[in-house]
Write an enzyme that holds these catalytic residues in place. Structure first.
Site, PDB file in Angstrom:
ATOM      1  N   ASP A  11       0.708  -1.227   0.185  1.00 36.49           N
ATOM      2  CA  ASP A  11       0.004   0.050  -0.112  1.00 36.49           C
ATOM      3  C   ASP A  11       0.822   1.017   0.199  1.00 36.49           C
ATOM      4  O   ASP A  11       1.559   1.459   1.031  1.00 36.49           O
ATOM      5  CB  ASP A  11      -0.772  -0.079   1.418  1.00 36.49           C
ATOM      6  CG  ASP A  11      -1.656   1.177   1.375  1.00 36.49           C
ATOM      7  OD1 ASP A  11      -1.424   2.212   0.577  1.00 36.49           O
ATOM      8  OD2 ASP A  11      -2.727   1.068   2.108  1.00 36.49           O
ATOM      9  N   HIS A  18      -8.525   4.895   2.479  1.00 37.61           N
ATOM     10  CA  HIS A  18      -7.767   3.752   2.472  1.00 37.61           C
ATOM     11  C   HIS A  18      -8.676   2.848   1.337  1.00 37.61           C
ATOM     12  O   HIS A  18      -8.936   1.585   1.614  1.00 37.61           O
ATOM     13  CB  HIS A  18      -7.574   3.001   3.666  1.00 37.61           C
ATOM     14  CG  HIS A  18      -6.674   3.461   4.370  1.00 37.61           C
ATOM     15  ND1 HIS A  18      -5.472   3.232   4.406  1.00 37.61           N
ATOM     16  CD2 HIS A  18      -6.902   4.292   5.717  1.00 37.61           C
ATOM     17  CE1 HIS A  18      -4.675   3.994   5.661  1.00 37.61           C
ATOM     18  NE2 HIS A  18      -5.799   4.522   6.370  1.00 37.61           N
ATOM     19  N   ASP A  49      -6.790  -0.752  -1.356  1.00 36.57           N
ATOM     20  CA  ASP A  49      -5.701   0.234  -1.561  1.00 36.57           C
ATOM     21  C   ASP A  49      -4.077  -0.429  -1.809  1.00 36.57           C
ATOM     22  O   ASP A  49      -3.272   0.180  -1.834  1.00 36.57           O
ATOM     23  CB  ASP A  49      -5.706   1.102  -0.446  1.00 36.57           C
ATOM     24  CG  ASP A  49      -5.316   0.514   0.732  1.00 36.57           C
ATOM     25  OD1 ASP A  49      -5.005  -0.792   0.922  1.00 36.57           O
ATOM     26  OD2 ASP A  49      -5.395   1.021   1.883  1.00 36.57           O
ATOM     27  N   GLY A 100      18.578  -5.619   0.502  1.00 33.73           N
ATOM     28  CA  GLY A 100      18.963  -6.829   0.126  1.00 33.73           C
ATOM     29  C   GLY A 100      17.663  -7.705   0.008  1.00 33.73           C
ATOM     30  O   GLY A 100      17.480  -8.519  -0.793  1.00 33.73           O
ATOM     31  N   ASN A 101      16.569  -7.695   0.907  1.00 33.81           N
ATOM     32  CA  ASN A 101      15.534  -8.390   0.711  1.00 33.81           C
ATOM     33  C   ASN A 101      14.247  -7.572   1.375  1.00 33.81           C
ATOM     34  O   ASN A 101      14.365  -6.855   2.434  1.00 33.81           O
ATOM     35  CB  ASN A 101      15.648  -9.458   1.841  1.00 33.81           C
ATOM     36  CG  ASN A 101      14.710 -10.711   1.383  1.00 33.81           C
ATOM     37  OD1 ASN A 101      13.296 -10.341   1.407  1.00 33.81           O
ATOM     38  ND2 ASN A 101      14.965 -11.840   1.329  1.00 33.81           N
ATOM     39  N   LYS A 129      -7.611  -5.185   4.022  1.00 35.98           N
ATOM     40  CA  LYS A 129      -8.307  -5.010   5.221  1.00 35.98           C
ATOM     41  C   LYS A 129      -8.498  -6.032   6.198  1.00 35.98           C
ATOM     42  O   LYS A 129      -9.397  -6.321   6.631  1.00 35.98           O
ATOM     43  CB  LYS A 129      -9.563  -4.477   5.074  1.00 35.98           C
ATOM     44  CG  LYS A 129      -9.697  -3.029   4.082  1.00 35.98           C
ATOM     45  CD  LYS A 129      -9.010  -2.030   4.805  1.00 35.98           C
ATOM     46  CE  LYS A 129      -8.987  -0.558   4.031  1.00 35.98           C
ATOM     47  NZ  LYS A 129      -7.919  -0.632   2.791  1.00 35.98           N
ATOM     48  N   TYR A 228       0.818   0.944  14.909  1.00 40.64           N
ATOM     49  CA  TYR A 228      -0.003   0.687  13.855  1.00 40.64           C
ATOM     50  C   TYR A 228       0.336   1.409  12.526  1.00 40.64           C
ATOM     51  O   TYR A 228       0.603   2.692  12.541  1.00 40.64           O
ATOM     52  CB  TYR A 228      -1.345   0.935  14.329  1.00 40.64           C
ATOM     53  CG  TYR A 228      -2.342   0.483  13.154  1.00 40.64           C
ATOM     54  CD1 TYR A 228      -2.642  -0.548  12.387  1.00 40.64           C
ATOM     55  CD2 TYR A 228      -3.247   1.672  12.637  1.00 40.64           C
ATOM     56  CE1 TYR A 228      -3.077  -0.887  11.516  1.00 40.64           C
ATOM     57  CE2 TYR A 228      -4.242   1.174  11.555  1.00 40.64           C
ATOM     58  CZ  TYR A 228      -4.254   0.016  11.128  1.00 40.64           C
ATOM     59  OH  TYR A 228      -5.217  -0.177  10.181  1.00 40.64           O
ATOM     60  N   LYS A 231      -3.018  -2.495   8.260  1.00 42.41           N
ATOM     61  CA  LYS A 231      -3.098  -4.067   8.448  1.00 42.41           C
ATOM     62  C   LYS A 231      -2.131  -4.824   7.433  1.00 42.41           C
ATOM     63  O   LYS A 231      -1.812  -4.031   6.354  1.00 42.41           O
ATOM     64  CB  LYS A 231      -4.368  -4.405   8.034  1.00 42.41           C
ATOM     65  CG  LYS A 231      -5.525  -4.983   9.028  1.00 42.41           C
ATOM     66  CD  LYS A 231      -5.006  -5.706  10.130  1.00 42.41           C
ATOM     67  CE  LYS A 231      -5.747  -6.191  11.150  1.00 42.41           C
ATOM     68  NZ  LYS A 231      -5.006  -6.096  12.472  1.00 42.41           N
ATOM     69  N   ASP A 233      -2.304  -6.776   4.936  1.00 47.48           N
ATOM     70  CA  ASP A 233      -2.997  -7.279   4.000  1.00 47.48           C
ATOM     71  C   ASP A 233      -2.096  -8.149   3.056  1.00 47.48           C
ATOM     72  O   ASP A 233      -1.396  -8.077   2.275  1.00 47.48           O
ATOM     73  CB  ASP A 233      -3.608  -6.155   3.114  1.00 47.48           C
ATOM     74  CG  ASP A 233      -4.233  -4.873   3.714  1.00 47.48           C
ATOM     75  OD1 ASP A 233      -4.805  -5.474   4.863  1.00 47.48           O
ATOM     76  OD2 ASP A 233      -3.942  -3.954   3.501  1.00 47.48           O
ATOM     77  N   ARG A 265     -10.151   0.511  10.349  1.00 48.71           N
ATOM     78  CA  ARG A 265      -8.854   0.882  11.313  1.00 48.71           C
ATOM     79  C   ARG A 265      -8.268  -0.470  11.909  1.00 48.71           C
ATOM     80  O   ARG A 265      -7.563  -0.454  12.758  1.00 48.71           O
ATOM     81  CB  ARG A 265      -9.414   1.600  12.618  1.00 48.71           C
ATOM     82  CG  ARG A 265      -9.929   3.031  12.408  1.00 48.71           C
ATOM     83  CD  ARG A 265     -10.318   3.723  13.576  1.00 48.71           C
ATOM     84  NE  ARG A 265     -10.792   5.195  13.199  1.00 48.71           N
ATOM     85  CZ  ARG A 265     -10.126   6.097  12.793  1.00 48.71           C
ATOM     86  NH1 ARG A 265      -8.971   6.203  12.464  1.00 48.71           N
ATOM     87  NH2 ARG A 265     -10.940   7.289  12.346  1.00 48.71           N
TER      88      ARG A 265
END
Ligand code: 13P
Ligand code: 13P
Ligand code: MG
Ligand code: MG
Length: 365
Positions: A11, A18, A49, A100-101, A129, A228, A231, A233, A265
């Site tokens: 995202d 969102h 999103d 690198g990753n 979500k 936070y 999420k 996703d 949220r």
């Protein structure tokens, strides 16, 4: 021919909250990927999103330059998101620079390296979500339950069962804490872990002949950033048919529209609604959605994709999912409609409870 399919999702900004990335943003990501000479083919999708870059190449899993390509594309997209004033520009890019990753820096990654079969069908799932544990139920059922996977009783190779690699997503040390469990012997042990969708997630599944058929992103953003940031996703790649479940067997459990963590949220519970690819998010920043595409790959080249949830059957499931969303929303933030204290993605309630604790009094008996 040994090839790798890599799906990397992030995202990096969206229109009107969102909901959905802008066309310009998707184009900007696409422009960067298109110019690359290290991949054999690519496709770009979005779900809610989140933007997913699907790539094929011959470099193997965790190849730094492939991960860098996705990182650079998301960086360029973030610039466009900022130019357009999109919401949450660069949301999932949690590290200042590429190291690198791309795993552990925000974006979700699913990758499978394999010797191409003469026909190589596979599925890509993209959810928004919600969190990686949302896939625990459908993939448990698809690989371990003959109610969904009829191959478990009809096809000898499939009857042998599968090996599940399950990750403890709460582990905060170096590396990944995983356990290997095999069906049918370990089926109840697998169930014990997977019921805890906040802590345990399926990261890989292998056939008994040692072929990887499922790869799932099991990152938890708040374990990376400490706070936070949206999420986690999740995306998943699943090879299908022959020694693996049939496409329809993998899709079957998604008809449950089971309740998952996420929604508004990232702090609520809602049904996982199977939607068409490139569907935005709506009601109460949800409901949690999953889209899926089916493709074949040959010599590293993708066919066009089939949108697996774009069918009249799934309209009926979507109606049922809407009804389930309505039901749980009727109880707002009470009880199981909102996540437990440990899983709340905001600090508001904790701060309030600390303040209120000072106002409690002990009454004498
Ligand atoms: P095969 O054609 O591989 O036997 O596939 C069977 C199937 O997928 C039916 O659902
Ligand atoms: P995303 O994780 O999809 O950005 O959603 C965040 C959110 O809080 C929606 O309400
Ligand atoms: Mg977002
Ligand atoms: Mg999202």
């Amino acid at each position: 021919m040994k090839i790798t399919i890599s799906a990397i999702k992030a995202d990096i900004g969206s229109i009107g909250g969102h909901l959905c990335p802008s066309k310009k943003l998707v184009e900007a990501v696409s422009e960067v990927v298109k110019k690359s000479s290290i991949i054999l083919d690519h496709k770009i999708f979005h779900t809610g999103d989140d933007i997913t870059i699907l790539m094929s190449h011959d470099k193997g899993e965790n190849y730094p330059e492939i991960h860098r390509l996705a990182w650079d594309a998301f960086q360029r997209g973030t610039e466009v998101a900022k130019e357009q004033g999109l919401y949450g520009a660069g949301q999932d890019l949690l590290k200042d620079s590429f190291s690198g990753n791309i795993k552990g820096s925000g974006p979700a990654v699913a990758e499978i390296e394999f010797e191409e079969r003469p026909a190589e069908p596979f599925l890509l799932f993209m959810a928004d979500k919600t969190n990686p544990g949302a896939y625990n139920l459908p993939f448990y059922l698809a690989f371990a339950d003959p109610f969904h996977n009829s191959g478990l009783i009809l096809v000898p190779k499939i009857s042998q069962g599968y090996k599940f690699i399950i990750m403890d997503m709460d582990f905060k040390g170096e590396g990944d804490k995983v356990i290997e469990l095999e069906t049918p012997n370990d089926i109840y042990n697998i169930a014990c872990l997977l019921r805890d969708t906040e802590r345990f997630g399926i990261s890989e599944v292998y056939s008994k002949s040692g072929h990887k058929c499922l790869s799932l992103s099991t990152t938890r953003l708040h374990n990376i950033s400490g706070t936070y940031t949206g999420k986690d996703d999740p995306i998943a790649l699943v090879r299908v048919q022959k020694d693996f479940p049939a496409t329809g067997e993998i899709l079957s459990p998604f008809s449950i529209s089971h309740y998952v963590a996420g929604f508004m949220r990232g702090s609520h519970v809602g049904p996982l609604m199977p939607v068409r690819v490139n569907t935005p998010v709506s009601y109460f920043d949800g409901p949690p959605i999953v889209s899926g595409v089916a493709l074949c790959v040959h010599n590293g080249k993708f066919t066009e994709e089939v949108d697996v949830f774009d069918h009249p059957y799934w309209d009926y499931i979507r109606d049922k999912a809407s009804a389930k969303a309505e039901e749980i929303r009727k109880q707002g933030f009470f009880g199981s409609a909102m996540l437990g204290m440990n899983e709340l993605e905001y600090t508001g309630i904790t701060e309030k409870l600390e303040e209120l604790d000072k106002r409690f009094i002990i009454k004498e008996k």
